[in-house]
Scaffold this motif. Structure first.
Motif, mmCIF file in Angstrom:
data_model
loop_
_atom_site.group_PDB
_atom_site.id
_atom_site.type_symbol
_atom_site.label_atom_id
_atom_site.label_comp_id
_atom_site.label_asym_id
_atom_site.label_seq_id
_atom_site.Cartn_x
_atom_site.Cartn_y
_atom_site.Cartn_z
ATOM 1 N N ALA A 57 0.920 -1.193 0.030
ATOM 2 C CA ALA A 57 0.011 0.083 0.036
ATOM 3 C C ALA A 57 0.857 1.272 -0.122
ATOM 4 O O ALA A 57 2.023 1.249 0.350
ATOM 5 N N ALA A 70 -5.410 5.171 0.407
ATOM 6 C CA ALA A 70 -5.631 3.674 0.519
ATOM 7 C C ALA A 70 -7.093 3.657 0.618
ATOM 8 O O ALA A 70 -8.178 4.622 0.893
ATOM 9 N N ASN A 99 -5.238 -4.744 2.118
ATOM 10 C CA ASN A 99 -5.127 -4.989 0.743
ATOM 11 C C ASN A 99 -4.649 -6.473 0.362
ATOM 12 O O ASN A 99 -5.366 -7.198 -0.356
#
Length: 167
Positions: A57, A70, A99
């Protein structure tokens, strides 16, 4: 006077335009995560896979206050603690865990390792995080039972299985 102004302007521009990059690798390995619940009487049961997965990320921070980049954050990662100025590296770690869990369709990661690269300009910061860990999926919950631990200071231990020290 004009030369001094130009030199000062060039010095300020050099400070603002120059960045510092820091890379840290941490071993966030832990035991099986404990679930956060309002009732202390249940213990989560996980199915742990042996294949390590990874994800990443990137978080952008402006003036140390405004963060973006994000899609979501992992709730139980215990990284995004509340404070007036939250840690941008913890936000990036939490987003990387989120993620990775979303991409692999799992509930949590066990034995996580983080690699955080921070490029810091005076007013802007770019934080990249790569995470790797073993995926775990919650398959159920067992009711915890109270076991009295004998000794000088008797205590009550809540566990789904009888502890080995009491067997």
């Amino acid at each position: 006077m004009k030369k001094i102004f130009i030199l000062v302007a060039m010095a300020v521009a050099a400070v603002v335009m120059t960045g510092c990059t820091t890379t840290t690798t941490s071993d966030g390995a832990s035991l099986m995560p404990t679930p956060k619940s309002t009732h202390p009487g249940y213990e989560a049961q996980y199915d742990l896979k042996a294949q390590r997965v990874s994800g990443k990320a990137t978080i952008h921070v402006l003036f140390g206050l405004i963060a973006w980049g994000a899609d979501g954050f992992a709730d139980n990662s215990e990284l995004s603690t509340f404070s007036f100025l939250p840690s941008s590296s913890n936000f990036a770690k939490s987003a990387a865990v989120y993620n990775t869990c979303q991409a692999n369709k799992v509930d949590t990661l066990v034995g996580t390792r983080y690699r955080v690269t921070t490029t810091d300009y005076v007013v802007y910061k770019n934080v990249k995080c790569e995470v790797a860990g073993f995926p775990a999926t919650m398959v159920g919950a067992k009711l915890k039972k109270a076991y009295v631990v004998p000794g000088g200071n008797p205590a009550i231990l809540w566990s789904a299985e009888k502890p080995t020290v009491l067997k």
